[in-house]
Design a protein around this motif. Sequence first.
Motif, PDB file in Angstrom:
ATOM      1  N   GLY A  56       0.791  -1.221   0.000  1.00  0.00           N
ATOM      2  CA  GLY A  56       0.000   0.000   0.000  1.00  0.00           C
ATOM      3  C   GLY A  56       0.824   1.272   0.000  1.00  0.00           C
ATOM      4  N   ARG A  57       2.121   1.157   0.179  1.00  0.00           N
ATOM      5  CA  ARG A  57       3.001   2.331   0.139  1.00  0.00           C
ATOM      6  C   ARG A  57       4.282   2.018  -0.634  1.00  0.00           C
ATOM      7  NH1 ARG A  57       6.231   2.700   5.634  1.00  0.00           N
ATOM      8  NH2 ARG A  57       6.134   0.537   6.340  1.00  0.00           N
ATOM      9  N   GLU A  58       4.146   1.163  -1.634  1.00  0.00           N
ATOM     10  CA  GLU A  58       5.302   0.776  -2.436  1.00  0.00           C
ATOM     11  C   GLU A  58       6.014   1.982  -3.034  1.00  0.00           C
ATOM     12  OE1 GLU A  58       2.314  -2.681  -2.942  1.00  0.00           O
ATOM     13  OE2 GLU A  58       2.312  -0.539  -2.497  1.00  0.00           O
ATOM     14  N   ALA A  59       5.251   3.019  -3.383  1.00  0.00           N
ATOM     15  CA  ALA A  59       5.834   4.200  -4.029  1.00  0.00           C
ATOM     16  C   ALA A  59       6.733   4.998  -3.085  1.00  0.00           C
ATOM     17  CB  ALA A  59       4.730   5.103  -4.579  1.00  0.00           C
ATOM     18  N   ASP A  60       6.662   4.711  -1.780  1.00  0.00           N
ATOM     19  CA  ASP A  60       7.497   5.441  -0.822  1.00  0.00           C
ATOM     20  C   ASP A  60       8.939   4.944  -0.817  1.00  0.00           C
ATOM     21  OD1 ASP A  60       5.219   6.789  -0.105  1.00  0.00           O
ATOM     22  OD2 ASP A  60       4.876   5.672   1.749  1.00  0.00           O
ATOM     23  N   PHE A  61       9.192   3.833  -1.500  1.00  0.00           N
ATOM     24  CA  PHE A  61      10.520   3.231  -1.492  1.00  0.00           C
ATOM     25  C   PHE A  61      11.083   3.210  -2.908  1.00  0.00           C
ATOM     26  CE2 PHE A  61       8.104   1.681   2.041  1.00  0.00           C
ATOM     27  CZ  PHE A  61       8.984   1.737   3.103  1.00  0.00           C
ATOM     28  N   SER A  62      12.348   3.571  -3.043  1.00  0.00           N
ATOM     29  CA  SER A  62      12.958   3.636  -4.368  1.00  0.00           C
ATOM     30  C   SER A  62      14.235   2.812  -4.413  1.00  0.00           C
ATOM     31  CB  SER A  62      13.272   5.080  -4.762  1.00  0.00           C
ATOM     32  OG  SER A  62      14.347   5.599  -3.993  1.00  0.00           O
ATOM     33  N   PHE A  63      14.545   2.318  -5.593  1.00  0.00           N
ATOM     34  CA  PHE A  63      15.773   1.553  -5.794  1.00  0.00           C
ATOM     35  C   PHE A  63      16.985   2.420  -5.495  1.00  0.00           C
ATOM     36  CE2 PHE A  63      19.199  -0.126  -8.422  1.00  0.00           C
ATOM     37  CZ  PHE A  63      19.157  -1.472  -8.121  1.00  0.00           C
ATOM     38  N   GLU A  64      16.944   3.695  -5.873  1.00  0.00           N
ATOM     39  CA  GLU A  64      18.087   4.589  -5.703  1.00  0.00           C
ATOM     40  C   GLU A  64      18.365   4.877  -4.231  1.00  0.00           C
ATOM     41  OE1 GLU A  64      15.545   5.131  -7.741  1.00  0.00           O
ATOM     42  OE2 GLU A  64      16.576   4.671  -9.633  1.00  0.00           O
ATOM     43  N   LYS A  65      17.316   5.176  -3.449  1.00  0.00           N
ATOM     44  CA  LYS A  65      17.523   5.572  -2.053  1.00  0.00           C
ATOM     45  C   LYS A  65      17.561   4.376  -1.114  1.00  0.00           C
ATOM     46  CE  LYS A  65      15.421   8.100   1.792  1.00  0.00           C
ATOM     47  NZ  LYS A  65      14.266   8.912   2.251  1.00  0.00           N
ATOM     48  N   ASN A  66      16.586   3.485  -1.249  1.00  0.00           N
ATOM     49  CA  ASN A  66      16.419   2.392  -0.285  1.00  0.00           C
ATOM     50  C   ASN A  66      17.057   1.085  -0.728  1.00  0.00           C
ATOM     51  OD1 ASN A  66      13.459   3.981  -0.475  1.00  0.00           O
ATOM     52  ND2 ASN A  66      14.428   3.975   1.545  1.00  0.00           N
ATOM     53  N   GLY A  67      17.441   0.999  -2.009  1.00  0.00           N
ATOM     54  CA  GLY A  67      18.099  -0.195  -2.512  1.00  0.00           C
ATOM     55  C   GLY A  67      17.149  -1.260  -3.010  1.00  0.00           C
ATOM     56  N   PHE A  68      15.837  -1.002  -2.974  1.00  0.00           N
ATOM     57  CA  PHE A  68      14.882  -1.984  -3.469  1.00  0.00           C
ATOM     58  C   PHE A  68      13.618  -1.304  -3.969  1.00  0.00           C
ATOM     59  CE2 PHE A  68      13.821  -1.536   1.049  1.00  0.00           C
ATOM     60  CZ  PHE A  68      12.451  -1.393   1.029  1.00  0.00           C
ATOM     61  N   THR A  69      12.890  -2.025  -4.795  1.00  0.00           N
ATOM     62  CA  THR A  69      11.606  -1.550  -5.298  1.00  0.00           C
ATOM     63  C   THR A  69      10.788  -2.756  -5.722  1.00  0.00           C
ATOM     64  OG1 THR A  69      10.547   0.053  -6.798  1.00  0.00           O
ATOM     65  CG2 THR A  69      12.327  -1.290  -7.712  1.00  0.00           C
ATOM     66  N   VAL A  70       9.532  -2.518  -6.094  1.00  0.00           N
ATOM     67  CA  VAL A  70       8.643  -3.587  -6.561  1.00  0.00           C
ATOM     68  C   VAL A  70       8.383  -3.380  -8.049  1.00  0.00           C
ATOM     69  CG1 VAL A  70       6.394  -4.705  -6.321  1.00  0.00           C
ATOM     70  CG2 VAL A  70       7.552  -3.761  -4.301  1.00  0.00           C
ATOM     71  N   LEU A  71       8.613  -4.431  -8.822  1.00  0.00           N
ATOM     72  CA  LEU A  71       8.388  -4.407 -10.259  1.00  0.00           C
ATOM     73  C   LEU A  71       7.133  -5.221 -10.564  1.00  0.00           C
ATOM     74  CD1 LEU A  71       9.488  -3.653 -13.112  1.00  0.00           C
ATOM     75  CD2 LEU A  71      10.774  -5.794 -13.040  1.00  0.00           C
ATOM     76  N   LYS A  72       6.162  -4.591 -11.207  1.00  0.00           N
ATOM     77  CA  LYS A  72       4.912  -5.267 -11.554  1.00  0.00           C
ATOM     78  C   LYS A  72       4.998  -5.771 -12.979  1.00  0.00           C
ATOM     79  CE  LYS A  72       0.423  -5.980 -10.527  1.00  0.00           C
ATOM     80  NZ  LYS A  72      -0.096  -6.734  -9.369  1.00  0.00           N
ATOM     81  N   LEU A  73       4.766  -7.088 -13.172  1.00  0.00           N
ATOM     82  CA  LEU A  73       4.916  -7.691 -14.493  1.00  0.00           C
ATOM     83  C   LEU A  73       3.636  -7.663 -15.320  1.00  0.00           C
ATOM     84  CD1 LEU A  73       7.238 -10.738 -13.781  1.00  0.00           C
ATOM     85  CD2 LEU A  73       7.846  -8.490 -14.670  1.00  0.00           C
ATOM     86  N   ASN A  74       2.515  -7.310 -14.693  1.00  0.00           N
ATOM     87  CA  ASN A  74       1.265  -7.091 -15.431  1.00  0.00           C
ATOM     88  C   ASN A  74       0.891  -8.251 -16.348  1.00  0.00           C
ATOM     89  OD1 ASN A  74       0.870  -4.472 -14.318  1.00  0.00           O
ATOM     90  ND2 ASN A  74       2.359  -3.636 -15.766  1.00  0.00           N
ATOM     91  N   GLY A  75       0.773  -9.436 -15.754  1.00  0.00           N
ATOM     92  CA  GLY A  75       0.245 -10.578 -16.493  1.00  0.00           C
ATOM     93  C   GLY A  75       1.209 -11.288 -17.409  1.00  0.00           C
ATOM     94  N   THR A  76       2.495 -10.918 -17.405  1.00  0.00           N
ATOM     95  CA  THR A  76       3.458 -11.571 -18.304  1.00  0.00           C
ATOM     96  C   THR A  76       4.192 -12.723 -17.620  1.00  0.00           C
ATOM     97  OG1 THR A  76       5.182  -9.966 -17.691  1.00  0.00           O
ATOM     98  CG2 THR A  76       3.836  -9.454 -19.622  1.00  0.00           C
ATOM     99  N   THR A  77       3.802 -13.080 -16.400  1.00  0.00           N
ATOM    100  CA  THR A  77       4.470 -14.150 -15.670  1.00  0.00           C
ATOM    101  C   THR A  77       3.943 -15.510 -16.105  1.00  0.00           C
ATOM    102  OG1 THR A  77       4.733 -12.720 -13.739  1.00  0.00           O
ATOM    103  CG2 THR A  77       4.980 -15.065 -13.383  1.00  0.00           C
ATOM    104  N   PRO A  78       4.808 -16.449 -16.463  1.00  0.00           N
ATOM    105  CA  PRO A  78       4.360 -17.801 -16.791  1.00  0.00           C
ATOM    106  C   PRO A  78       3.671 -18.460 -15.600  1.00  0.00           C
ATOM    107  CG  PRO A  78       6.633 -17.448 -17.483  1.00  0.00           C
ATOM    108  CD  PRO A  78       6.257 -16.274 -16.631  1.00  0.00           C
ATOM    109  N   SER A  79       2.864 -19.453 -15.871  1.00  0.00           N
ATOM    110  CA  SER A  79       2.208 -20.195 -14.802  1.00  0.00           C
ATOM    111  C   SER A  79       3.232 -21.019 -14.030  1.00  0.00           C
ATOM    112  CB  SER A  79       1.144 -21.120 -15.383  1.00  0.00           C
ATOM    113  OG  SER A  79       1.765 -22.154 -16.149  1.00  0.00           O
ATOM    114  N   TYR A  80       2.812 -21.541 -12.887  1.00  0.00           N
ATOM    115  CA  TYR A  80       3.693 -22.367 -12.057  1.00  0.00           C
ATOM    116  C   TYR A  80       4.262 -23.524 -12.865  1.00  0.00           C
ATOM    117  CZ  TYR A  80       5.110 -25.583  -8.362  1.00  0.00           C
ATOM    118  OH  TYR A  80       5.824 -26.459  -7.564  1.00  0.00           O
ATOM    119  N   GLU A  81       3.395 -24.215 -13.608  1.00  0.00           N
ATOM    120  CA  GLU A  81       3.830 -25.374 -14.380  1.00  0.00           C
ATOM    121  C   GLU A  81       4.807 -24.980 -15.484  1.00  0.00           C
ATOM    122  OE1 GLU A  81       0.301 -26.177 -12.142  1.00  0.00           O
ATOM    123  OE2 GLU A  81       0.701 -24.628 -13.660  1.00  0.00           O
ATOM    124  N   GLU A  82       4.625 -23.794 -16.067  1.00  0.00           N
ATOM    125  CA  GLU A  82       5.482 -23.360 -17.176  1.00  0.00           C
ATOM    126  C   GLU A  82       6.915 -23.095 -16.747  1.00  0.00           C
ATOM    127  OE1 GLU A  82       2.804 -21.060 -20.433  1.00  0.00           O
ATOM    128  OE2 GLU A  82       2.817 -20.152 -18.437  1.00  0.00           O
TER     129      GLU A  82
END
Length: 272
Positions: A56-82
């Motif tokens: 709910g506050r992912e935007a408060d953290f940045s790769f540059e300052k905090n060293g991490f961020t969340v990347l959303k793949l928007n449906g491009t992730t293969p299924s578990y079996e794949e």
Amino acid sequence: MAAAAVQTSMNFLASDPSLYETEKPYQIKYKAPPGIPLSNLRIEKQSPLTISSIRGREADFSFEKNGFTVLKLNGTTPSYEEFDTPEGVRRYLLAVTGALKELLGAQKVQAYQYVIRKRDKDYPNVKDKTIEVSQPSTVAHIDLTKAEAETVFQKVNGATLNGQSKPHFQVVNLWKPLRGPLNDWPLALCDASTINPNTDFEPCDQVFATHAAENTQVRFREQHRWYYLEGQKVDEVLVFRQSDSKQEPWCGESHFPLLIYPPRESRLMWWD
């Protein structure tokens, strides 16, 4: 609604820096001859340890300052079996390579290693049990040191440098669950802005049967701030900095017990 925080425990390198004045920390990763200790690490459990959710506050953290961020793949992730098929892995690599290149503004993105972890149903009580698949890591660490990152970069790119000086490069981890939402031994990340590399880090040799590598063990400090992504979904990728040729500190990592079944399965990938 405030993001959730949990009270848990985590293991760290013992805080006394004089322990390794005469012998470097090491871990042996193969069946060593009798009488040779597999490690000289002194580990201390920190409990309780507060780990806050960034949900709910992912935007408060940045790769540059905090060293991490969340990347959303928007449906491009293969299924578990794949993920068990070469085509599924290839499709995932293409998706995250493009997304990571855009996120970091990188000229080039290369994948050089990946690990699949599947928690055994008895973990962490598996001392006398043979397990073929990697289990969650319970000690705060960074997967390599700056020197090891240089070695990896040279191995991957040495043939193409042709004597040229190395460009700016980063080693970045991508971590996601293969099934979600994940609430079983999630990954915790330490805010890089709260780390002092001069006091908190200790290089550690990782000795294998055929080669040696080097990672970084982390000492606990009260100033550290630890975070996780509550209920992480399969299309949400944690991206965190492991090394940067021009910048430090980097982002410490560990898993922690938040036991809601089923046992978790995840994929960890290294990039530069």
